[in-house]
Design an enzyme around this catalytic site. Structure first.
Site, PDB file in Angstrom:
ATOM      1  N   LYS A 104     -50.984   9.222  12.611  1.00  0.00           N
ATOM      2  CA  LYS A 104     -50.165   8.015  12.445  1.00  0.00           C
ATOM      3  C   LYS A 104     -48.907   8.083  13.315  1.00  0.00           C
ATOM      4  CE  LYS A 104     -48.274  10.310   8.379  1.00  0.00           C
ATOM      5  NZ  LYS A 104     -48.268  10.380   6.913  1.00  0.00           N
ATOM      6  N   TYR A 146     -17.685   8.439  24.706  1.00  0.00           N
ATOM      7  CA  TYR A 146     -17.128   7.416  23.813  1.00  0.00           C
ATOM      8  C   TYR A 146     -16.177   8.030  22.800  1.00  0.00           C
ATOM      9  CZ  TYR A 146     -20.367   3.888  25.541  1.00  0.00           C
ATOM     10  OH  TYR A 146     -21.039   3.001  26.329  1.00  0.00           O
TER      11      TYR A 146
END
Ligand SMILES: *Cc1c(COP(=O)(O)O)cnc(C)c1O
Length: 349
Positions: A41, A251
């Site tokens: 999956k 940042y």
């Protein structure tokens, strides 16, 4: 207009398919008399279904597990007589019709799902019993419902909640599963995920369902000597810069140079699944030498200290991605480390 092929990516995800195949064989062997299936999956746990399926098939895997119906075509393209089970089951008629059309088998999870399946004509299905995870599955006290007796159940399943721990919940769930078995006339039984395989023969039944450990995850120490790393990440240096004492990086200027520092800006960011949580303790490597992460991880870039390491623009640097170790550094589960990997990697195997 036909476009030329894009130039090579500045991000690589190498999938060691030999290690993947060896992991499946090891888990199959550790499953004793049971046969190992494979949970594929979420695009083969983020590694890319087209890379993992051929390796798993060649190793001998024949039972594949996905969660969504949308995942069936990608698996089906590779299979040749192998079975696909869909863990979310059928929640409406169109899913039931899709199951019939593709031959993928639903794992029915509730009386309502059983009803949907029967009303759409029925046929071979699996049945999930909830033995205590309280996620999907029919409750033990619902097992006597006549609806379930009308099902053509191929495999009876349950799922362990705490197999990666020495929890008393494991034996309790195994006991609840065993009590459910005589109520059905099923061909096969399946309980264990990767960690469950390491809990021993009482947990193996007929089919095991490893996912994480196929791809290099080690959820229990007993598996560590059997499981090899599968995923290797590399990012190119986009730019080198020389900082002076006092210069800030990234940042919000969360890191500031105390002395002259040479830094490398790498083509890897949180959009690629390299989350901000790597920032504090994390490092990449170049030829085995450590490149500590400086400041915040950006969407498309991360900045590392390369003052003591010979690095050129264009060089590829390695992310430490042995899953047990990376999990500690990034404070992410081994599962998350794999399934967050983005689509900008050049996946090579
Ligand atoms: C994902 C999943 C697995 C595989 O579990 P791992 O811990 O990755 O080995 C097995 N069974 C079910 C029902 C699952 O949802």
């Amino acid at each position: 207009m036909t476009l030329p092929d894009p130039p090579p990516a500045t991000l690589r995800l190498r999938i060691d398919t030999d290690a993947l195949a060896a992991n499946w064989r090891a888990l199959d062997r550790l499953s004793g008399s049971a046969e190992a299936g494979a949970a594929v999956k979420a695009d083969g746990y983020g590694l890319g279904i087209d890379h993992v399926m051929p390796a798993l098939l060649s190793a001998g895997a024949r039972h594949f597990f996905v969660a969504h119906w949308s995942e069936v075509p990608d698996v089906l393209r590779h299979t040749d007589g192998a079975t696909i089970a869909v863990l979310h089951g059928v929640t409406n008629e169109s899913e039931a019709n899709y199951a019939k059309a593709t031959g993928a088998i639903p794992v029915l999870n509730s009386l309502h799902q059983a009803q949907i399946w029967l009303e759409s004509g029925g046929g071979p299905c699996h049945l999930m019993v909830d033995s205590g995870i309280n996620r999907l599955g029919v409750e033990p006290d619902q097992l006597g419902n006549p609806l379930l007796q009308r099902l053509e159940i191929d495999t009876l399943l349950s799922h362990l909640a705490s197999a990666d721990e020495d929890s008393e919940q494991n034996a309790r769930q195994q006991g609840i599963f065993r009590q459910a078995i005589p109520q059905f006339n099923t061909r096969k039984l399946s309980l264990a995920n990767s960690a469950g395989i390491a809990l021993g023969s009482d947990y193996h039944f007929d089919i095991t369902r490893p996912g994480l450990s196929l791809y290099g995850g080690v959820p229990r120490a007993e598996l560590s000597e059997h499981i090899q790393q599968v995923a290797y990440l590399e990012a190119a240096v986009l730019q080198l810069r020389d900082l002076s004492a006092g210069d800030a990086v990234g940042y919000n200027a969360t890191w500031r140079a105390e002395r002259s520092t040479r830094v490398a800006v790498l083509s890897l960011g949180y959009a690629d699944g390299f989350l901000r949580s790597w920032g504090a303790e994390g490092a990449l490597q170049h030829n085995g030498q450590r490149l500590p992460i400086l400041g915040r991880v950006s969407m498309d870039m991360v900045i590392v200290d390369c003052s003591d390491v010979e690095v050129q623009e264009g060089d590829f640097c390695q992310v430490i991605y042995g899953l047990p170790q990376a999990s500690k550094i990034a404070e992410l589960s081994q599962y998350e480390l794999l399934t967050v990997l983005g689509s900008r990697f050049d996946r090579v195997s």
